[in-house]
Write an enzyme that holds these catalytic residues in place. Structure first.
Site, PDB file in Angstrom:
ATOM      1  N   GLU A 221      26.175  61.638  49.325  1.00  0.00           N
ATOM      2  CA  GLU A 221      27.125  59.847  49.422  1.00  0.00           C
ATOM      3  C   GLU A 221      25.714  59.724  50.154  1.00  0.00           C
ATOM      4  OE1 GLU A 221      29.643  59.922  52.493  1.00  0.00           O
ATOM      5  OE2 GLU A 221      28.076  59.675  54.128  1.00  0.00           O
TER       6      GLU A 221
ATOM      7  N   GLY B 136      18.972  60.257  59.699  1.00  0.00           N
ATOM      8  CA  GLY B 136      18.594  60.983  61.400  1.00  0.00           C
ATOM      9  C   GLY B 136      18.049  62.041  61.416  1.00  0.00           C
TER      10      GLY B 136
ATOM     11  N   GLY C  24      23.268  64.296  56.326  1.00  0.00           N
ATOM     12  CA  GLY C  24      23.047  62.704  56.506  1.00  0.00           C
ATOM     13  C   GLY C  24      22.048  62.537  56.986  1.00  0.00           C
TER      14      GLY C  24
END
Length: 337
Positions: free
Chosen positions: A244, A221, A219
């Site tokens: 994604e 972060g 992801g």
């Protein structure tokens, strides 16, 4: 035979001329991540007293659009995000917009089915190639579905946007465009989140589960970046990417050689992603990189495709909740325990 350069000249407009295509009541798709069209957005902001009921779609945006910032009373421009970036969360907290929950892989179908209206697409792209095509750069996502739904398409050309390779739906031809603007800005970058002590602790817990040849989804972060850094400095080898959203968390992995996509059972040798957001360094890495392959979000996040990936690992951050909610959820899922 079509002369693409002549077609380009016919449709070349100033930002002020291009936004005249926007009418009261329109829904405008600003794209996602770094696809902002800054010159057009600025020109649209100047029409605040001419227009009414303009709704803007966006997602993971670097800033709240200037048009929305100019409308402090929210009389003309209403902002809606599909996925909130830090800037968007702050804007929503201040009353500058709304969050629209969705299932990301289905977003394109919302346009196709008319659930999400889209009258105008206004995004930035790299310069046109000699075949009359504009690459969608860092934003494949569901742009083709938005194009198909839209009545008018405005493209703002930004010179330093990377050109990327895609499996499908990765470009649009000048014949299908209503206006082209030559912008003089730069592609929006996003700050790399600082890695906290908590991020490092979580990364150390997760790291032992990763093995040679795994396909990894990270992801965005501090925590995914911490894991990426840890993997890059490890003895792991032949990792693959299927994600994604590609961010700076992957950059060290590719540069160290730990990640090369050589062991993936599908799309071997290609790092698969749908949108990309991050630093200028990341964008330079993506530019004309044949090892990277963009795909529509409906394909990247298709569970039938993901199940073809042996040893697929997905690592994401989440928001902590209160203990009462956790206990309530456990009781709902296992009432007899």
């Amino acid at each position: 035979m079509i002369d693409f350069n002549e077609e380009y000249k016919k449709k070349l407009k100033t930002p002020e001329e291009a936004v005249q295509l926007i009418q009261s009541g329109d829904w405008i798709e600003y794209g996602q991540t770094a696809s902002f069209a800054p010159a057009c957005d600025k020109a649209l902001a100047k029409r605040i007293d001419e227009l009414e009921d303009i709704k803007i779609w966006c997602a993971i945006a670097p800033i709240i659009p200037e048009a929305v910032q100019a409308d402090t009373e929210h009389r003309t421009f209403i902002y809606n995000t599909w996925h909130a970036s830090g800037a968007e969360r702050h804007g929503i907290d201040q009353g500058a917009g709304y969050f629209s929950p969705q299932l990301y892989r289905d977003q394109g179908s919302y346009y196709e089915r008319g659930y999400a209206k889209c009258n105008v697409v206004m995004i930035s792209v790299p310069p046109m190639d000699r075949h009359g095509n504009f690459n969608l750069s860092l934003n494949n996502s569901c742009m083709q579905e938005a194009f198909d739904a839209a009545d008018r398409i405005i493209l703002e050309v930004i010179e330093d946007k990377p050109t990327v390779f895609g499996m499908e739906r990765d470009h649009i031809n000048i014949r299908d465009v209503d206006a082209v603007v030559e912008g003089h800005g730069h592609t929006s970058t996003f700050p790399i989140p600082a890695i906290t002590e908590a991020d490092e602790k979580i990364a150390k817990i997760v790291f032992p589960f990763i093995e040679d040849g795994d396909t990894v989804q990270l992801g965005i972060g501090g925590m995914p970046n911490a894991i990426g850094s840890m993997i890059a400095n490890s003895d792991l080898k032949n990792l693959g990417m299927h994600t994604e959203l590609m961010s700076d968390g992957y950059l060290d992995l590719y540069r160290s050689g730990v990640m090369n996509d050589s062991a993936k059972p599908v799309f071997r040798g290609k790092g698969i992603y749908s949108v990309c957001v991050g630093s200028r360094d990341l964008y330079d890495f993506m530019d004309y990189n044949q090892g990277m392959l963009s795909m529509p979000m409906a394909k990247v996040n298709d569970p039938w495709l993901i199940k073809e990936l042996d040893h697929f690992i997905s690592i994401n951050g989440c928001i902590a909740t209160d203990l009462y909610t956790v206990r309530y959820a456990r009781k709902a899922l296992a009432p007899d325990r």
